[in-house]
Design a protein around this motif. Sequence first.
Motif, short mmCIF file in Angstrom:
data_model
loop_
_atom_site.label_atom_id
_atom_site.label_comp_id
_atom_site.label_asym_id
_atom_site.label_seq_id
_atom_site.Cartn_x
_atom_site.Cartn_y
_atom_site.Cartn_z
N LEU A 32 2.24 6.47 4.71
CA LEU A 32 3.35 7.40 4.54
C LEU A 32 4.51 6.91 5.40
CD1 LEU A 32 1.34 10.74 4.77
CD2 LEU A 32 1.89 9.41 2.72
N THR A 33 5.31 6.03 4.85
CA THR A 33 6.34 5.38 5.65
C THR A 33 7.76 5.73 5.24
OG1 THR A 33 6.30 3.44 4.20
CG2 THR A 33 4.82 3.42 6.11
N GLY A 34 7.93 6.36 4.08
CA GLY A 34 9.29 6.60 3.60
C GLY A 34 9.52 8.03 3.18
N ASN A 35 10.76 8.30 2.80
CA ASN A 35 11.15 9.65 2.39
C ASN A 35 10.52 10.05 1.07
OD1 ASN A 35 12.74 10.08 4.67
ND2 ASN A 35 14.53 9.11 3.72
N GLN A 36 10.22 9.06 0.21
CA GLN A 36 9.66 9.38 -1.10
C GLN A 36 8.30 10.05 -0.95
OE1 GLN A 36 9.76 6.17 -3.89
NE2 GLN A 36 8.51 7.23 -5.41
N ALA A 37 7.45 9.50 -0.08
CA ALA A 37 6.13 10.10 0.15
C ALA A 37 6.27 11.50 0.73
CB ALA A 37 5.31 9.23 1.07
N ALA A 38 7.18 11.67 1.70
CA ALA A 38 7.37 12.98 2.32
C ALA A 38 7.85 14.00 1.30
CB ALA A 38 8.37 12.86 3.46
N ALA A 39 8.74 13.57 0.39
CA ALA A 39 9.25 14.49 -0.63
C ALA A 39 8.14 14.90 -1.59
CB ALA A 39 10.41 13.83 -1.39
N ALA A 40 7.29 13.94 -1.98
CA ALA A 40 6.18 14.27 -2.88
C ALA A 40 5.22 15.24 -2.22
CB ALA A 40 5.45 12.99 -3.28
N ILE A 41 4.96 15.04 -0.93
CA ILE A 41 4.05 15.94 -0.21
C ILE A 41 4.65 17.34 -0.12
CG2 ILE A 41 3.10 16.40 2.09
CD1 ILE A 41 2.64 13.35 2.30
N ARG A 42 5.94 17.43 0.07
CA ARG A 42 6.59 18.74 0.11
C ARG A 42 6.36 19.49 -1.20
NH1 ARG A 42 10.73 20.26 3.71
NH2 ARG A 42 9.91 19.84 5.79
N ARG A 73 0.81 -1.22 0.00
CA ARG A 73 0.00 0.00 0.00
C ARG A 73 0.85 1.27 0.00
NH1 ARG A 73 -4.59 -2.05 4.38
NH2 ARG A 73 -5.39 -3.77 3.07
N PRO A 74 1.91 1.36 0.81
CA PRO A 74 2.74 2.57 0.74
C PRO A 74 3.37 2.77 -0.65
CG PRO A 74 3.20 1.35 2.75
CD PRO A 74 2.35 0.46 1.90
N VAL A 75 3.69 1.68 -1.35
CA VAL A 75 4.27 1.79 -2.68
C VAL A 75 3.25 2.41 -3.64
CG1 VAL A 75 5.26 0.51 -4.62
CG2 VAL A 75 5.75 -0.18 -2.26
N PHE A 76 1.99 1.94 -3.55
CA PHE A 76 0.94 2.50 -4.38
C PHE A 76 0.74 3.98 -4.09
CE2 PHE A 76 -3.33 3.75 -5.48
CZ PHE A 76 -3.60 3.09 -6.66
N VAL A 77 0.72 4.34 -2.81
CA VAL A 77 0.51 5.75 -2.43
C VAL A 77 1.67 6.62 -2.92
CG1 VAL A 77 0.31 7.34 -0.48
CG2 VAL A 77 -0.99 5.20 -0.49
N ASP A 78 2.91 6.11 -2.84
CA ASP A 78 4.05 6.86 -3.37
C ASP A 78 3.85 7.16 -4.85
OD1 ASP A 78 5.29 6.86 -0.93
OD2 ASP A 78 6.73 5.28 -1.42
N ALA A 79 3.46 6.14 -5.61
CA ALA A 79 3.24 6.33 -7.05
C ALA A 79 2.08 7.27 -7.32
CB ALA A 79 2.99 4.98 -7.72
N LEU A 80 1.01 7.14 -6.51
CA LEU A 80 -0.15 8.01 -6.67
C LEU A 80 0.22 9.46 -6.40
CD1 LEU A 80 -3.18 8.54 -7.02
CD2 LEU A 80 -3.47 7.96 -4.60
N LEU A 81 0.97 9.72 -5.34
CA LEU A 81 1.34 11.09 -5.01
C LEU A 81 2.17 11.73 -6.11
CD1 LEU A 81 2.15 10.74 -1.19
CD2 LEU A 81 0.17 11.88 -2.22
N LEU A 82 3.04 10.95 -6.74
CA LEU A 82 3.83 11.48 -7.86
C LEU A 82 2.93 11.86 -9.03
CD1 LEU A 82 6.94 9.11 -7.83
CD2 LEU A 82 6.88 11.53 -7.22
N GLN A 83 1.92 11.03 -9.31
CA GLN A 83 0.98 11.35 -10.39
C GLN A 83 0.12 12.56 -10.04
OE1 GLN A 83 0.82 9.98 -13.43
NE2 GLN A 83 2.56 8.68 -12.92
N LEU A 84 -0.28 12.65 -8.79
CA LEU A 84 -1.08 13.81 -8.36
C LEU A 84 -0.26 15.09 -8.42
CD1 LEU A 84 -3.09 12.36 -5.32
CD2 LEU A 84 -3.85 12.69 -7.69
N GLN A 85 1.03 14.97 -8.14
CA GLN A 85 1.89 16.14 -8.26
C GLN A 85 1.96 16.61 -9.70
OE1 GLN A 85 6.03 15.50 -7.19
NE2 GLN A 85 6.61 17.23 -8.50
N ALA A 86 2.08 15.67 -10.65
CA ALA A 86 2.10 16.04 -12.07
C ALA A 86 0.79 16.69 -12.49
CB ALA A 86 2.40 14.81 -12.92
N LEU A 87 -0.34 16.13 -12.01
CA LEU A 87 -1.64 16.71 -12.32
C LEU A 87 -1.75 18.12 -11.74
CD1 LEU A 87 -4.58 16.46 -13.35
CD2 LEU A 87 -5.17 15.44 -11.13
#
Length: 466
Positions: free
Chosen positions: A373-383, A340-354
């Motif tokens: 939200l378990t890793g740095n990738q999700a936190a970076a996308a949210i930033r 699930r965190p992997v899916f959310v990481d990918a989703l956040l990147l797509q939402l950022q592009a949108l």
Amino acid sequence: MRYVVLAAGFDGTLARDGRCDERCIDVLRELSATGRKLILVTGRELRRLLEVFPEARLFDYIVAENGAVLHRTATRQSEILGQAPPEILLQELRRRRISPLSVGSSIISTTAEHLDVVRASLRKLKLHMDYELVMNDDSLLILPPGIDKASGMNEALRELGVSRHNLVAIGNAENDLPMLAWAEHAVVVSNAAESVKQAADRVTDGAYCDGFLELARDLMATDLASSVPRRRVLLGTSEDDREITLSPCRDSVLITGPDEVARALICNRLLEQLMQQDYQCCVIGADRNVPVASPRGAFANMSSWGDAHEAPRLTDVLAALEPPTHSIEINLAALPVETRPVFVDALLLQLQALHDRTGRPHCILIHRAHHFLTGNQAAAAIRRLSEVTMIYSTAAANELPPRVLDDVKLTIATGTGTNDPPAESGESAQAQAVIAGGAVCRISLFRPSAGSTSVTSADEATVSGY
């Protein structure tokens, strides 16, 4: 980029005495190069506008005749949005020797001195309830039903697939008021009348072209980062009657505490207020006991993707977000917990592009956020989604990445403490509602009793950060 569309008036804003300054034309080219869309909104007839301002084709759309005509500059096609003037009215105005009298595709215009005569003509023909009279500097516009600058501009936004919450508008005259009220950020040049200035979020220091240049340069340099938010979501009131509010597309919220029911109800309240104002929301969760959406009211324009048996597809989620006022709920229950965190990481990147392209979604809500939200990738996308309202609902705020917590502007805590057991359905949760400075904020939380959908109690929540 939050403000992806700029709408501007012509006379009194871009133009003075019917002429547009060359500096405005140069800046319009620069604005277009940033990827923003441009809409020119004018009370003039299209043909007469293009005679004096051929550079109007720099705009993606021209809304002419005060909203009655939509012109697509790329294809040079026009669409009439209002009904044609009735011949009986034209005959009456000519019989009364009103001159000058300009007749467009939908609107009629003359000089302001004929206001009383026009009113008398409309009353005589029993059309006074159907037509609106609007002043545009020294001109008088006779508008058909349902037509104003906001209605025409909204049609252009619909074709662009852009929300009004990603629109900044600038004008100067009384007929600009509907457009200014509809935009997320309303700007008025300093040469405007005082009554028009009162409707603005910002009044420029400069007049005419200088005022427009002031806005355009700020828009390109900072995306109006220092602008004062117009719309707010009311969360509660402190004991000293101070309102506790959330600024959409700016403030991020942490909702924490042991009671998942109470957290879900707070989330529903926030979502409902945001969606009632047409903000686009994206909700992420899995295996929740409390449904986030109701099929009625503000949640009627929300679709769900994924369930306990089938995982959602990113392509379907992104396609569902294309309509600017449509919100979605994503259920990841069918995915293994570890993916699930992997899916959310990918989703956040797509939402950022949108968001980079359209300024949407305006809000992302994550239930049980510490699981996703378990890793740095999700936190970076949210930033990078700094212009999105992030809402985190969790019973374990301390497990969220520190970089996520750093951006939280408002914290709402339910229950008397993090170690308290969840309240039973129908019970009233206890809370110490304390905000910065020691004031108490009370937020109404409506919880149905067991087996019922009716409201039975109102609870309080702790609010901090403001």
